[in-house]
Design an enzyme around this catalytic site. Sequence first.
Site, mmCIF file in Angstrom:
data_model
loop_
_atom_site.group_PDB
_atom_site.id
_atom_site.type_symbol
_atom_site.label_atom_id
_atom_site.label_comp_id
_atom_site.label_asym_id
_atom_site.label_seq_id
_atom_site.Cartn_x
_atom_site.Cartn_y
_atom_site.Cartn_z
ATOM 1 N N TYR A 41 21.753 -22.344 32.669
ATOM 2 C CA TYR A 41 20.616 -21.591 32.136
ATOM 3 C C TYR A 41 19.946 -22.353 30.984
ATOM 4 O O TYR A 41 18.782 -22.144 30.688
ATOM 5 C CB TYR A 41 21.090 -20.244 31.573
ATOM 6 C CG TYR A 41 21.327 -19.127 32.570
ATOM 7 C CD1 TYR A 41 21.442 -19.357 33.936
ATOM 8 C CD2 TYR A 41 21.434 -17.808 32.118
ATOM 9 C CE1 TYR A 41 21.670 -18.303 34.811
ATOM 10 C CE2 TYR A 41 21.648 -16.756 32.986
ATOM 11 C CZ TYR A 41 21.774 -17.004 34.345
ATOM 12 O OH TYR A 41 21.994 -15.959 35.192
ATOM 13 N N CYS A 73 27.201 -15.315 27.243
ATOM 14 C CA CYS A 73 26.365 -16.521 27.236
ATOM 15 C C CYS A 73 25.427 -16.532 26.017
ATOM 16 O O CYS A 73 24.636 -15.600 25.828
ATOM 17 C CB CYS A 73 25.554 -16.541 28.518
ATOM 18 S SG CYS A 73 24.491 -17.963 28.682
ATOM 19 N N THR A 75 22.951 -18.580 25.568
ATOM 20 C CA THR A 75 21.575 -18.830 26.016
ATOM 21 C C THR A 75 20.895 -17.505 26.353
ATOM 22 O O THR A 75 19.764 -17.249 25.941
ATOM 23 C CB THR A 75 21.591 -19.781 27.227
ATOM 24 O OG1 THR A 75 22.367 -20.935 26.883
ATOM 25 C CG2 THR A 75 20.207 -20.209 27.619
ATOM 26 N N CYS A 187 27.984 -21.856 22.236
ATOM 27 C CA CYS A 187 27.928 -21.942 23.698
ATOM 28 C C CYS A 187 29.337 -21.682 24.205
ATOM 29 O O CYS A 187 30.303 -22.188 23.627
ATOM 30 C CB CYS A 187 27.460 -23.332 24.118
ATOM 31 S SG CYS A 187 27.496 -23.594 25.891
ATOM 32 N N THR A 188 29.431 -20.915 25.283
ATOM 33 C CA THR A 188 30.747 -20.538 25.814
ATOM 34 C C THR A 188 31.678 -21.744 25.985
ATOM 35 O O THR A 188 32.840 -21.701 25.596
ATOM 36 C CB THR A 188 30.578 -19.846 27.176
ATOM 37 O OG1 THR A 188 29.665 -20.610 27.970
ATOM 38 C CG2 THR A 188 30.067 -18.439 27.024
HETATM 39 N N1 DGL Z 1 26.964 -20.242 29.077
HETATM 40 C C1 DGL Z 1 25.892 -20.959 28.444
HETATM 41 C C2 DGL Z 1 25.834 -20.672 26.940
HETATM 42 O O1 DGL Z 1 26.720 -20.081 26.390
HETATM 43 C C3 DGL Z 1 25.953 -22.446 28.663
HETATM 44 C C4 DGL Z 1 25.796 -22.924 30.075
HETATM 45 C C5 DGL Z 1 24.392 -22.919 30.616
HETATM 46 O O2 DGL Z 1 23.554 -23.758 30.217
HETATM 47 O O3 DGL Z 1 24.147 -22.063 31.469
HETATM 48 O O4 DGL Z 1 24.896 -21.041 26.296
#
Ligand code: DGL
Length: 276
Positions: A41, A73, A75, A187-188
């Site tokens: 994402y 997430c 994002t 970020c996870t």
């Molecule tokens: N899970 C997304 C986050 O925590 C990172 C992975 C993605 O780019 O989808 O930002």
Amino acid sequence: MGMTIGIFDSGLGGLIIAKAIRSHITQPDMVYFGDTLHIPYGNRSAEAIYDYSCRAMDYLFNVHDCALVIVACNTVSACALRRLQQEYLIRSFPEKRILGVVVPTLECAIEKGYKNIGLIGTNRTILTNVYEEELQKINPEIQIHQINTPLLVPMIENEGMQWIDKVLEHYLEPLLEKNIECLILGCTHYAFLKERVSAMLGHNVDILSQDEIIPAKLESYLEKHTEITERLSRDGQIQFFVSDITPGYQSASEKIYGNKIEIHKTELCTVENKYK
Ligand code: DGL
């Protein structure tokens, strides 16, 4: 029959958060959904991320009867959470709740007394500037230094850990002169990098990883919001779903989760323009 807690991520990285929640809060039934069909994402438009997130919410609320969904997430939390809460939820499920990870993470940094904070995240997370905006609302005197680190997720997901130190050093270099007291791993996936990041920034910088923050924050939310807690079923079950079976997903999920888990593929409804 009671309702469940949903955990939503763009992919498998949120399994780290799911596992941490599971070991902190043992009773409520949970459902994990990772949108592996659309990951990453982090490089997509805000509009696309909102659309994907609405479909994920439809799935978790309609099919699994979640009373509340945790958006693991960053994002999604950064660029779609406000719309999910203020438009989607009010229109479709006013009695349910969607919670993100940005504000609880900032609260943790503030509770620890930090005044000079570092943050790393995906392009989209940093571009939205939501961490800074939320911080301004809580305490405008606190400084935040943000760096987008887009290569980290692909490297973690594609066996790139052996080269990651060089990339990390490059990303973290500008933070070395900022005298930050803590670094938020926004970020996870970055929970995997705790030790490496700590070694690079030195032991005076506290590494704030959301797998160590979100479970306790959720627990205190559930204590306060009995109208949600009372509706939850409590058989200690957790189920895992993804929108696509991707190469290596089973070994990646086991590595991230820490033990073998059964993951099912599910179809999401494609709803043209429904959320525009
Ligand atoms: N899970 C997304 C986050 O925590 C990172 C992975 C993605 O780019 O989808 O930002």
